[in-house]
Every structure is written in structure tokens, then in C-alpha cells.
Design an enzyme around this catalytic site. Structure first.
Site, mmCIF file in Angstrom:
data_model
loop_
_atom_site.group_PDB
_atom_site.id
_atom_site.type_symbol
_atom_site.label_atom_id
_atom_site.label_comp_id
_atom_site.label_asym_id
_atom_site.label_seq_id
_atom_site.Cartn_x
_atom_site.Cartn_y
_atom_site.Cartn_z
ATOM 1 N N GLY A 28 0.828 -1.200 0.000
ATOM 2 C CA GLY A 28 0.000 0.000 0.000
ATOM 3 C C GLY A 28 0.860 1.245 0.000
ATOM 4 O O GLY A 28 2.051 1.192 -0.319
ATOM 5 N N HIS A 34 5.140 2.283 -7.564
ATOM 6 C CA HIS A 34 4.108 1.256 -7.780
ATOM 7 C C HIS A 34 3.388 1.489 -9.105
ATOM 8 O O HIS A 34 3.024 0.541 -9.795
ATOM 9 C CB HIS A 34 3.065 1.297 -6.659
ATOM 10 C CG HIS A 34 3.609 1.019 -5.301
ATOM 11 N ND1 HIS A 34 3.653 1.964 -4.302
ATOM 12 C CD2 HIS A 34 4.132 -0.108 -4.768
ATOM 13 C CE1 HIS A 34 4.162 1.434 -3.215
ATOM 14 N NE2 HIS A 34 4.468 0.177 -3.471
ATOM 15 N N GLN A 150 15.241 -8.528 -2.917
ATOM 16 C CA GLN A 150 13.916 -9.166 -2.889
ATOM 17 C C GLN A 150 13.593 -9.794 -4.250
ATOM 18 O O GLN A 150 13.129 -10.937 -4.335
ATOM 19 C CB GLN A 150 12.871 -8.116 -2.516
ATOM 20 C CG GLN A 150 11.437 -8.570 -2.732
ATOM 21 C CD GLN A 150 10.432 -7.569 -2.191
ATOM 22 O OE1 GLN A 150 10.239 -7.471 -1.000
ATOM 23 N NE2 GLN A 150 9.763 -6.839 -3.066
ATOM 24 N N ARG A 184 9.055 5.211 2.406
ATOM 25 C CA ARG A 184 9.819 5.638 3.596
ATOM 26 C C ARG A 184 10.430 7.035 3.424
ATOM 27 O O ARG A 184 10.869 7.631 4.403
ATOM 28 C CB ARG A 184 10.867 4.595 3.949
ATOM 29 C CG ARG A 184 10.190 3.307 4.438
ATOM 30 C CD ARG A 184 11.121 2.266 4.956
ATOM 31 N NE ARG A 184 10.370 1.242 5.665
ATOM 32 C CZ ARG A 184 10.125 0.007 5.212
ATOM 33 N NH1 ARG A 184 10.560 -0.356 4.029
ATOM 34 N NH2 ARG A 184 9.450 -0.849 5.943
HETATM 35 O O1 PAF Z 1 7.994 -5.001 -1.940
HETATM 36 C C1 PAF Z 1 6.979 -4.981 -1.219
HETATM 37 O O2 PAF Z 1 6.212 -4.021 -1.222
HETATM 38 C C2 PAF Z 1 6.677 -6.180 -0.330
HETATM 39 O O3 PAF Z 1 7.833 -6.768 0.148
HETATM 40 C C3 PAF Z 1 5.773 -7.222 -1.001
HETATM 41 C C4 PAF Z 1 6.428 -7.821 -2.240
HETATM 42 C C5 PAF Z 1 4.456 -6.580 -1.387
HETATM 43 C C6 PAF Z 1 5.479 -8.375 -0.044
HETATM 44 O O4 PAF Z 1 4.766 -7.939 1.069
#
Ligand code: PAF
Length: 295
Positions: A28, A34, A150, A184
Site C-alpha cells: 500500500g 508502484h 527481494q 519511507r
Molecule cells: O515489496 C513490497 O512491497 C513487499 O515486500 C511485497 C512484495 C508486497 C510483499 O509484502
């Protein structure tokens, strides 16, 4: 656009979609970063599904789980404006049974960069992403290069577990001064915000040294650290790490293996500025992003 908060009703809506689905999982607090992931999702599939879930298991004790910004209504408006078909915004109870005991752990790639500083974080991420992929069943899932580690871990997980989904990475979205867009950044005051541009400038400094021919990873890290330390609110203690790693295996360059070879390298860093822990990274053997070109 439909918004679903429970898994059963989401699954029903998902079944009703005709065509391919791209999925963008988020915590979110939707920002330009995003939106770039969502545009890519729209480009590569018939439908876009976005999840909004502040996943508690990836926040290590003492981190900013409680303070993490939550703005569901506003987030949904942004998703709708990008042509999203369904938002899945589950509650914590819906995602985690009280007695849940299953965790997905990826070894090796989690031993460097943010891994040692954030114990349990990547287990939380891989577990929730596995659950979300099982619920959403997309053809494609889109993640940002900004969270380079990630992304590498998720690619490995999907390969190792034969998960039927294509993972697509999208370049980091940056402000005009180079700062990587992140939720952040909202924790920064004006002076800290100015200092925060130090991260991308330090990466650009290392990029230039690499592209002038320097291949010693320790000297490249030193050049970046030196650059960071010239900023007011950044001292040795506030630098979590600056490291150079292999782009796929994330193996650390250093010691006997300090020479960067054909595979190239990613320089990554995590730095505390005020309340914010900021991360950024740059592929040294790829073109320099425009926003960093005066760094
Ligand atoms: O990158 C993120 O925003 C989070 O780590 C994710 C991939 C939504 C998992 O909660």
C-alpha cells in the site's frame, strides 16, 4: 474495479476474469514506483490485479510496522485510475491463521545485503508472496528493481519451486535529484530529504569509477562510502552497509574475490537518515539512469 477483503470472494471475482492476469503485490501507500509496476502489468496482460497488505511477518521487531502509512481508499483510487481490475486488500486474520506454522525460506541469497540486518524479513516476504501467488494465480508478477535483493530471491524461489508465473522486474523510479521513490521517504524532513540524495550520488560515483576501468570492489565501495560521509546527517554509524555483489547469485565481491569479472556487479546500500532506513542499488555494468547522470 472491484475491491475484495476476503480470499473466497476474491477468488470468485478472479475466476470471472477472462484473459491473462498480471499481479502487482504492494504494502500500500501507492506511489510513482508502484504506478510504474502497474503500467508494466497492464502492458503485459489483459487484466491487472493489485494486492494491498501491510504484511506483519516481514517487519522485524522494533521496525516501522505500526507507523507504516496506510491509505486504502486513496490507494484504490490510484489503482482504478491505472485500469486495475481487482484490488485484493485482505485483513491480517484473513491471511494468517492464529496457529499458522509454515514459512518459505530461501537460503544463500539472504545472507548478504539486508539479510543480516533484518532477521526474518525475507522469510516474511517469500512466505507472503507465495501465499499471494497461490491466491491470485497470475501469469505474470511485477516487482521493482529498487528492492534488488527481494527480486533476486523471488526469482530464485519461483525457479526452485516450479511456480507457474513469470517474474518481471521494473527499473527504479527516481526523483529528479536521483533519490529512489519509496514510501519511507515520507519520514524525512526537508534537510534529511536533501541529504537522502547522497545515496544515489554515491552509487553514481562508484558507477563512474567502474566505467573508468576500476574493477576492485573494495575500492569501489570505499569511493561510495567516502561520498556518503560528506553529507551532514550521514556518519559511519548510520550506514548499514555498502556492498558490491554478483547480479544473480548476490555473492559478495571482496577479500580474495574483490575483482569484478565479466558477470558485472550491483552496488547496493542501506543508510539510516533520521527515522528512515533507505535502500538503493545500481548495476555498475549497465547504462547510468538519466537522473544520476550529473552525480
Ligand atoms: O515489496 C513490497 O512491497 C513487499 O515486500 C511485497 C512484495 C508486497 C510483499 O509484502
Amino acid at each position: 474495479m472491484e475491491v475484495h477483503r476476503d480470499i473466497d470472494s476474491f477468488r470468485q471475482a478472479r475466476r470471472d476474469l477472462d484473459g491473462t492476469v498480471a499481479f502487482v503485490p504492494t504494502l500500500g501507500s501507492i506511489h510513482e514506483g508502484h504506478l510504474a509496476l502497474m503500467r508494466e502489468g497492464r502492458r503485459c496482460a489483459d487484466h491487472l490485479i493489485v494486492s494491498i497488505f501491510v504484511n506483519p511477518t516481514q517487519f522485524e521487531p522494533g521496525s516501522d510496522y505500526e507507523a507504516y502509512p496506510r491509505a486504502l481508499e486513496n490507494d484504490c483510487e490510484k489503482c482504478e485510475s491505472l485500469g486495475c481490475s481487482i484490488v485484493f486488500a485482505p485483513t491480517e486474520d484473513e491471511m494468517y491463521a492464529d496457529d499458522h506454522t509454515t514459512t518459505v525460506t530461501i537460503d544463500g541469497l539472504t545472507d548478504v545485503l539486508c539479510g543480516p540486518q533484518r532477521p526474518g524479513h525475507f522469510d516474511g516476504v517469500t512466505t507472503v508472496v507465495t501465499k499471494l501467488l497461490n491466491i491470485v494465480e497470475p501469469e505474470t508478477a511485477v516487482f521493482g528493481d529498487k528492492d534488488y535483493q527481494q527480486l533476486a530471491i523471488i526469482r530464485r524461489m519461483v525457479r526452485d519451486l516450479n511456480m507457474p508465473v513469470d517474474i518481471v522486474g521494473v527499473p527504479t523510479v527516481r526523483e529528479t535529484d536521483g533519490l529512489a521513490v519509496s514510501s519511507r521517504n515520507d519520514y524525512l524532513d526537508d534537510a534529511q530529504r536533501r541529504d537522502a540524495a547522497a545515496l544515489s550520488r554515491a552509487l553514481a560515483r562508484a558507477w563512474h569509477r567502474f566505467n573508468e576501468g576500476l574493477r576492485d570492489a573494495e575500492q569501489l565501495v570505499e569511493a561510495a562510502r567516502h561520498h556518503l560521509l560528506t553529507y551532514d546527517s550521514i556518519d559511519d554509524a548510520s550506514i548499514d552497509y555498502v556492498q558490491c555483489v554478483h547480479p544473480e547469485t548476490l555473492q559478495l565481491y571482496g577479500g580474495k574475490h574483490r575483482e569484478i569479472g565479466e558477470a558485472g556487479a550491483v552496488m547496493a546500500m542501506a543508510v539510516h537518515i533520521g527515522e528512515a532506513r533507505l535502500i538503493d542499488n545500481l548495476r555498475l555494468d549497465a547504462p547510468l539512469p538519466d537522473e544520476l547522470s550529473d552525480g
